[in-house]
Structure formats: C-alpha cells, structure tokens
Design a protein around this motif. Sequence first.
Motif, PDB file in Angstrom:
ATOM      1  N   ALA A  54     -13.869 -42.801  27.625  1.00  0.00           N
ATOM      2  CA  ALA A  54     -14.108 -42.013  26.421  1.00  0.00           C
ATOM      3  C   ALA A  54     -13.431 -40.654  26.580  1.00  0.00           C
ATOM      4  O   ALA A  54     -13.537 -40.014  27.628  1.00  0.00           O
ATOM      5  CB  ALA A  54     -15.601 -41.838  26.194  1.00  0.00           C
ATOM      6  N   THR A  55     -12.718 -40.237  25.556  1.00  0.00           N
ATOM      7  CA  THR A  55     -12.064 -38.938  25.570  1.00  0.00           C
ATOM      8  C   THR A  55     -13.116 -37.856  25.366  1.00  0.00           C
ATOM      9  O   THR A  55     -13.917 -37.925  24.426  1.00  0.00           O
ATOM     10  CB  THR A  55     -11.008 -38.862  24.447  1.00  0.00           C
ATOM     11  N   ASP A  56     -13.125 -36.871  26.248  1.00  0.00           N
ATOM     12  CA  ASP A  56     -14.102 -35.787  26.157  1.00  0.00           C
ATOM     13  C   ASP A  56     -13.831 -34.937  24.921  1.00  0.00           C
ATOM     14  O   ASP A  56     -12.695 -34.814  24.457  1.00  0.00           O
ATOM     15  CB  ASP A  56     -14.050 -34.916  27.414  1.00  0.00           C
ATOM     16  N   PHE A  57     -14.877 -34.366  24.396  1.00  0.00           N
ATOM     17  CA  PHE A  57     -14.762 -33.433  23.274  1.00  0.00           C
ATOM     18  C   PHE A  57     -15.899 -32.427  23.363  1.00  0.00           C
ATOM     19  O   PHE A  57     -16.911 -32.673  24.012  1.00  0.00           O
ATOM     20  CB  PHE A  57     -14.792 -34.156  21.926  1.00  0.00           C
ATOM     21  N   THR A  58     -15.696 -31.297  22.736  1.00  0.00           N
ATOM     22  CA  THR A  58     -16.723 -30.275  22.613  1.00  0.00           C
ATOM     23  C   THR A  58     -16.784 -29.861  21.158  1.00  0.00           C
ATOM     24  O   THR A  58     -15.763 -29.548  20.551  1.00  0.00           O
ATOM     25  CB  THR A  58     -16.393 -29.042  23.490  1.00  0.00           C
ATOM     26  N   LEU A  59     -17.997 -29.889  20.609  1.00  0.00           N
ATOM     27  CA  LEU A  59     -18.210 -29.483  19.225  1.00  0.00           C
ATOM     28  C   LEU A  59     -19.440 -28.593  19.137  1.00  0.00           C
ATOM     29  O   LEU A  59     -20.356 -28.698  19.957  1.00  0.00           O
ATOM     30  CB  LEU A  59     -18.427 -30.704  18.317  1.00  0.00           C
ATOM     31  N   GLN A  60     -19.462 -27.773  18.118  1.00  0.00           N
ATOM     32  CA  GLN A  60     -20.634 -26.938  17.858  1.00  0.00           C
ATOM     33  C   GLN A  60     -21.663 -27.762  17.105  1.00  0.00           C
ATOM     34  O   GLN A  60     -21.328 -28.530  16.204  1.00  0.00           O
ATOM     35  CB  GLN A  60     -20.248 -25.714  17.038  1.00  0.00           C
ATOM     36  N   ALA A  61     -22.917 -27.575  17.480  1.00  0.00           N
ATOM     37  CA  ALA A  61     -24.012 -28.267  16.810  1.00  0.00           C
ATOM     38  C   ALA A  61     -24.587 -27.387  15.710  1.00  0.00           C
ATOM     39  O   ALA A  61     -24.253 -26.205  15.596  1.00  0.00           O
ATOM     40  CB  ALA A  61     -25.089 -28.620  17.827  1.00  0.00           C
ATOM     41  N   LEU A  62     -25.461 -27.977  14.929  1.00  0.00           N
ATOM     42  CA  LEU A  62     -26.139 -27.219  13.874  1.00  0.00           C
ATOM     43  C   LEU A  62     -26.880 -26.007  14.431  1.00  0.00           C
ATOM     44  O   LEU A  62     -26.986 -24.983  13.760  1.00  0.00           O
ATOM     45  CB  LEU A  62     -27.146 -28.118  13.142  1.00  0.00           C
ATOM     46  N   ASP A  63     -27.389 -26.136  15.668  1.00  0.00           N
ATOM     47  CA  ASP A  63     -28.116 -25.024  16.293  1.00  0.00           C
ATOM     48  C   ASP A  63     -27.172 -23.998  16.929  1.00  0.00           C
ATOM     49  O   ASP A  63     -27.602 -23.130  17.663  1.00  0.00           O
ATOM     50  CB  ASP A  63     -29.113 -25.548  17.324  1.00  0.00           C
ATOM     51  N   HIS A  64     -25.872 -24.109  16.661  1.00  0.00           N
ATOM     52  CA  HIS A  64     -24.812 -23.216  17.132  1.00  0.00           C
ATOM     53  C   HIS A  64     -24.530 -23.334  18.630  1.00  0.00           C
ATOM     54  O   HIS A  64     -23.766 -22.550  19.177  1.00  0.00           O
ATOM     55  CB  HIS A  64     -25.090 -21.756  16.752  1.00  0.00           C
ATOM     56  N   GLN A  65     -25.130 -24.311  19.301  1.00  0.00           N
ATOM     57  CA  GLN A  65     -24.834 -24.579  20.704  1.00  0.00           C
ATOM     58  C   GLN A  65     -23.584 -25.449  20.784  1.00  0.00           C
ATOM     59  O   GLN A  65     -23.331 -26.257  19.898  1.00  0.00           O
ATOM     60  CB  GLN A  65     -26.005 -25.319  21.370  1.00  0.00           C
ATOM     61  N   GLN A  66     -22.827 -25.296  21.859  1.00  0.00           N
ATOM     62  CA  GLN A  66     -21.673 -26.152  22.109  1.00  0.00           C
ATOM     63  C   GLN A  66     -22.142 -27.368  22.908  1.00  0.00           C
ATOM     64  O   GLN A  66     -22.886 -27.219  23.876  1.00  0.00           O
ATOM     65  CB  GLN A  66     -20.601 -25.395  22.911  1.00  0.00           C
ATOM     66  N   HIS A  67     -21.719 -28.547  22.494  1.00  0.00           N
ATOM     67  CA  HIS A  67     -22.062 -29.778  23.205  1.00  0.00           C
ATOM     68  C   HIS A  67     -20.772 -30.509  23.538  1.00  0.00           C
ATOM     69  O   HIS A  67     -19.891 -30.645  22.698  1.00  0.00           O
ATOM     70  CB  HIS A  67     -22.942 -30.687  22.345  1.00  0.00           C
ATOM     71  N   SER A  68     -20.694 -30.980  24.786  1.00  0.00           N
ATOM     72  CA  SER A  68     -19.540 -31.757  25.237  1.00  0.00           C
ATOM     73  C   SER A  68     -19.998 -33.159  25.600  1.00  0.00           C
ATOM     74  O   SER A  68     -21.098 -33.338  26.149  1.00  0.00           O
ATOM     75  CB  SER A  68     -18.896 -31.120  26.468  1.00  0.00           C
TER      76      SER A  68
END
Length: 176
Positions: A54-68
């Motif tokens: 799986a290709t890694d990614f990082t996105l911002q969540a609704l709670d403004h935290q970054q999740h990878s």
Amino acid sequence: MANFNNDGEHPMKKYIGLAIITLLIGILIWENSMSTNENLSKATNEDGSRVVKATDFTLQALDHQQHSLSNSQGKWTIVNFWASWCEPCKMEAPHLQRIYEEYNDQLEILAVNMTKKDTPKDVQEFVNRYGLTFPVLLDEQGDVSMTYGAFTIPTTIFIDEKGNIKHEFVGPMEES
C-alpha cells in the motif's frame, strides 16, 4: 440517395465523430487507471506470488490532526473511500462503525472522504449523523483517491499488518 442535413453534412459523420471521441475518452480513462495502479509498490513473496504494498499517504482529518497510513502498520487497516452524498456510503457507515467499535484494538479504519467532490460541512454532518468515531480524512485534492484508483464509491481497501493490500472491494459492503 443519401440524406444530408441543412448544412450539407451527412448525418453519419456526426455519429462517427461522436464514436471516435467516446473511444478516445475511454482509452484515456483506461490508461489513467493503468498508470494509477502502477503507483502502488509491487513486490513478490518468497514463493513468487505478487505482493502489492500500500502506498503511504498523509491527510488531515476533520479534527485537524494529520493521519498517515504508515501509522497503522502492525494492525489490519480498512481504507474506505466515500462521500457524504453517496447513498451506498450511507448504508455501510453504520456497519463500519460497529466493526470499529468491536475490533479497534486490532483494526484501524481510515475513512477517506473524497472532499474534492464534497464539502467539509457535509462531511461533518455525515459523521455526526452516523456517530463515526474512526479517523475521517479529507482528500481535498483527490490525490489519494487517484493513487488507489477509487473512481467508484464506496471503494474499500483491506491492508494487512505488514502494509500489503490484501483485497479491494468496489461498492457497498454488508457488515459480514
């Protein structure tokens, strides 16, 4: 005798032109999906069977935290691509929440909202309506959705604890 329209053009010319344009669009979509799938890292097991990392990614969540995605290694991970206006997504949201509540010590769920086609306000209302407690990530540019070839929603990717894609399911899932 051939029929011609008012501008002296044979009507079949329009249909042939339309068919060519449709064919070209189809080829472009197919090539894009093929190149998208090549973005996923490929390897092989000792027995020679194919492994897709799986290709890694990082996105911002609704709670403004970054999740990878890489933060989930060591746990099975479900990556679910969805949108708030998607009727099948509404049907499967309660199932995903129940699974998360029961197995969250062994399983991570990352709900990747296709925010490019949605709004954060609608996403938040959806999360509130269904009481979602797992991370809801905002794919505002659509890059992660494209990388994983999530052209139809919902699309769900199952990733093992080592980061290998084990299964992809397109369409709504039942809880089982």
